[in-house]
Design a protein around this motif. Sequence first.
Motif: not given
Lengths: 451, 399
Positions: B96, B119, B130
């Motif tokens: 991420a 997300l 996420q």
Amino acid sequence: MVYMKVAINYFDQIMKMSLALLRHILISFVVAMGALFPAYAQDNTEQLLLKVESLEKRLSELETTAVLSDPETRVKKVEVYVDDNGIEYPRETAGTKKIVTYQRERVYRRQTINEKIEEALDDAADKSVRVGVDAAIILQGVQQESGNKQKADRNVYQLASTDLFFTAGLAQYTMFFADIVALSGTQPDADINGITSINGYSARLINQNDLNLREAWLMTELFNQQLSLTLGHLDLTNYFDLNAAANDETSQFLSDALVNNPALGLSENGAGMALVYDPKSSFVFRVGYQQSNSQATNLSDSLFQLYEIGYKVNPFDTGEGNYRAWYRRDNTNGNLSAYGVSVDQKIISSITLFGRYGSAEAVTGPRDKYFSAGIQLSAGLGFNPEDTWGVGYSRSDLGSNDEENLLESYYNLRIADKLQLSFHLTYITEEVAGAEKVGYLVPGTRLQASF
Amino acid sequence: MKNVKLILNFLMMTLFMSMVTDAAIAGNVDKEIKIKNPESTVVIVNRDSNDISFMDIKTNEIIGSVFLGNNVNPHMAMMSPDGRWVVTGGTRSNKAYIIDVATLTLVKQIPVGFAPEHLAFSPDGRYYYQGSPDGDSVSVIDMASMKEIKRIRGFAEPLNITFTPDGTKAYVGNYGAHWVGVIDVTRHELLKKIHVGSAPGIASLDPERYLGEIKGISNVSISNDGRYLYAADGDLGIVSVIDSREDRVIKKIRVGSDPWRAYMSHDGRYAVVVNNGDETISIINLKKNEVVATLESGPEMMGVNFAAGKAFVISSTTGFLYVYDMEGLTASGRIKIGTNIQIETATTDTEEGKIYLASSTDHSVYIIDGETEKVTKISNVGLYPWGTHILGSKDNYCH
């Protein structure tokens, strides 16, 4: 300003170098501490082993599922701006004009092996000729209910129909389609000899028990794909007099009177053209011509011209409705005309009402009139939610005073995506002028496979 | 053994120091403020140039872009409710990414589950969830510490995540199953699985359809008041209505074949469901929870945006936007975006007047005026723009 930027960059570099140096000093310090204080290292061993294990797992996933080799390279159409000297600019500037060119580009996109394979298969499929099969077996029995005993009484009929479709993309928005149909077996129409066909599979086809070219045409779309032009051997009933609930002998009613309006008058498929203007709004316009006589020696023989306007509406949020009106002229027996309407309207999401009316000029005498109406329900009876069923009534009233009344109900059971089984029950009365009315009950089943 | 410990210590501290020094670089060096008004910025996800571009909504100029790294292939981006951060998941890097919006700086890379895609932010912006469809997990990232504080497992190809307005629960669409996951946001735990429907008994005769590639739930769409959730199930051809107070299905609405998801109209009156199987859309009246129109559309529909009283349906491979009048519930034309292009997803500005459509194969964003249907092309926004996002838009979604 330039000096300032240089100074900032210089400062940035010094910062990075200092931090890198600091990082190495600290790492060395920690390594030394780890050696001096083994208990501290022991506490973290388990956690770190788990971390290593997780990293190994990820590496393994990456190696097994990803294409790691080269960056992806592909050719793209790009728009650039070129000046009089041939110098290319990415954006419009004074003295440039926009041109379209092609350029290779390279991107860092990691694809999985599956994606690569799927892409290759899709690409191969797009370039090939697609073949489809639509096969059906229709079993019908006839029980005469009234009138003088006819040949059809207590007879059983079985018709097998197989359509082979070929589709190929030839150019941008241009495709070729061919449908070869093989019909084999018998059907009640020859024995009942009614005004309309009780089995729509054989409608507008000749050479029964033989191979037939049902359709073969080239279609192209023009003007932002709003106008489609189809040219070749056509069945114009695929373009005119459509109906959402009563227009398909493969999944709805079997009787041809509940598939197409008999007033259209098309008896055979033939050479023709269909032009459809569909701006994807409320209105659709259709124009077409088709020859409906296989014995014709030139295109002017037995030529049908059709014009249609369609309107879509959703009154009171009940559901969509389609309203169509058409007009036909043909020169088979003089210059005869016909007109008709075809309507389907949802009253709730699972119930559709439909109706048709047509009036055709006869060679002699008053006009032939046709009417049909019915209901289709798309809520199944619990076997499969995708089942449909319906009831339809049709009346044919010829200028010669011959009459036909037909009532058909069906239940279409969707066994699988590619297989459907339907049950039909039809009651039909035929009344030829001056003769006794004859009534038949015709139960039937249809097994339909499409793949 | 001692050597192993030394090596492990070395690895651990290298990781730690790397984070410390990166933070120092980010924090210590003054950065130029590039974006002052995050709400007037269009965030563009460029899958193949591996960056996130930022476009000024007034000038339509690209302000800048943040490169994430080679082979990252970001999938979806979203701005935090306060406009401070943009987050994205790198599908091929399993990380991420957190970007500081004001300075357009990549401030953090966080390892998450396998192949992250969709997300969502909690309404207060504290947590960033996420999803990792290939890892069957949802990573919880605490935006205060910028760390993955939990990885919630037990999903089946989790795609989109929807928070309730009060932020107590999050609903996860599982494309590899026929249930909706309910996450308790206080504990970050998978609380319940809501079964949305069953295949008919006759399904055993059609193993290819039900045992082949599964098409479950891609998204759980929420009504404006947050009370009801609408989960379209591809294989079952239904939209199940879930009461969020009781977390149970109260109605199953039959729609077309292979519905992808329900898109909620801004006025809260209708949901538009795109049915990719039969290339139609079903319009559901949300008061009656009934289909009130089934209209012809195009193939491979990827999204629906609402502007100027119309619904614009994206038909990805044809390059068309199909337009529907949401008053009369009828088709009202289609807009040709381009030939031989693939259009992806779009966002609508907060004034509900313009649509920003990502067009991947010609590396452009098209701006469509909802009222006039005029199309403006913004070229070279990055390679393979995959999606767009505007803070506060009611049409922020991904594939």
